[in-house]
Write a protein that holds these residues in place. Sequence first.
Motif, PDB file in Angstrom:
ATOM      1  N   TRP A 156     -30.711   8.700  -4.352  1.00 55.57           N
ATOM      2  CA  TRP A 156     -32.340   8.916  -4.096  1.00 55.57           C
ATOM      3  C   TRP A 156     -32.969   8.148  -5.155  1.00 55.57           C
ATOM      4  O   TRP A 156     -33.949   7.409  -4.810  1.00 55.57           O
ATOM      5  N   GLN A 157     -32.338   7.965  -6.252  1.00 51.53           N
ATOM      6  CA  GLN A 157     -33.013   7.114  -7.359  1.00 51.53           C
ATOM      7  C   GLN A 157     -32.990   5.586  -7.050  1.00 51.53           C
ATOM      8  O   GLN A 157     -34.087   4.909  -7.268  1.00 51.53           O
ATOM      9  N   ILE A 158     -31.789   5.190  -6.349  1.00 45.18           N
ATOM     10  CA  ILE A 158     -31.804   3.836  -6.262  1.00 45.18           C
ATOM     11  C   ILE A 158     -32.572   3.326  -5.180  1.00 45.18           C
ATOM     12  O   ILE A 158     -33.058   2.307  -5.063  1.00 45.18           O
ATOM     13  N   ALA A 159     -32.488   4.159  -3.925  1.00 42.72           N
ATOM     14  CA  ALA A 159     -33.474   3.879  -2.723  1.00 42.72           C
ATOM     15  C   ALA A 159     -34.651   3.985  -3.201  1.00 42.72           C
ATOM     16  O   ALA A 159     -35.744   3.239  -2.594  1.00 42.72           O
ATOM     17  N   ARG A 160     -35.195   4.951  -4.209  1.00 46.47           N
ATOM     18  CA  ARG A 160     -36.672   4.965  -4.629  1.00 46.47           C
ATOM     19  C   ARG A 160     -36.915   3.595  -5.239  1.00 46.47           C
ATOM     20  O   ARG A 160     -38.176   2.922  -4.704  1.00 46.47           O
ATOM     21  N   ARG A 161     -36.090   3.079  -6.209  1.00 45.90           N
ATOM     22  CA  ARG A 161     -36.426   1.738  -6.864  1.00 45.90           C
ATOM     23  C   ARG A 161     -36.564   0.551  -5.706  1.00 45.90           C
ATOM     24  O   ARG A 161     -37.282  -0.352  -5.975  1.00 45.90           O
ATOM     25  N   LYS A 162     -35.666   0.568  -4.776  1.00 47.80           N
ATOM     26  CA  LYS A 162     -35.754  -0.368  -3.839  1.00 47.80           C
ATOM     27  C   LYS A 162     -36.724  -0.160  -2.691  1.00 47.80           C
ATOM     28  O   LYS A 162     -36.865  -1.130  -1.759  1.00 47.80           O
ATOM     29  N   GLY A 163     -37.386   0.766  -2.571  1.00 45.58           N
ATOM     30  CA  GLY A 163     -38.454   0.930  -1.581  1.00 45.58           C
ATOM     31  C   GLY A 163     -37.617   1.405  -0.236  1.00 45.58           C
ATOM     32  O   GLY A 163     -38.260   1.260   0.965  1.00 45.58           O
ATOM     33  N   LEU A 164     -36.511   1.977  -0.162  1.00 43.89           N
ATOM     34  CA  LEU A 164     -35.716   2.552   0.913  1.00 43.89           C
ATOM     35  C   LEU A 164     -36.047   3.654   1.158  1.00 43.89           C
ATOM     36  O   LEU A 164     -36.514   4.597   0.428  1.00 43.89           O
ATOM     37  N   SER A 165     -35.329   4.409   2.350  1.00 42.77           N
ATOM     38  CA  SER A 165     -35.596   5.737   2.540  1.00 42.77           C
ATOM     39  C   SER A 165     -34.872   6.534   1.730  1.00 42.77           C
ATOM     40  O   SER A 165     -33.739   6.623   1.766  1.00 42.77           O
TER      41      SER A 165
END
Length: 136
Positions: free
Chosen positions: A24-33
């Motif tokens: 969740w945290q990595i995807a949030r930082r990368k603008g992914l789902s």
Amino acid sequence: MDETSGLSIWPFIGVGLIAAFLGWQIARRKGLSRRGWAAASFVFPPALIVLAFAKSQQRPGETQAFRNRWASLAAYDPEIKAAVERLGVLGPSAVEQFRMAYADVQTREAIPLIVADVERRWGAGDRHVGVQERSR
């Protein structure tokens, strides 16, 4: 024979929850789902490796680096400062549309075209075209 002496599921659930949180945290930082990557990481924790190498989907104007650069550009660059002042009468959303459009192209020649486009959209009442919803 005792059937509960086998492998417990709780360590797997714990690892899955930790992987889901990291996904969740990595995807949030990368603008992914966020939901998709959290679910994939919960079910298959090695998906975090794929996520770590996945390309960011953020528009250039959404990155913190560009936001920092924009503050200087809006304050000291004569062309951008004039455009921001001109669009400022339409409100902060118009300036935000200009910032995002400029971040996408980042060429000085585009400034008058972007300003004209934002003014045309606001004059036509189509104020939200080109602005991404922050529903993620």
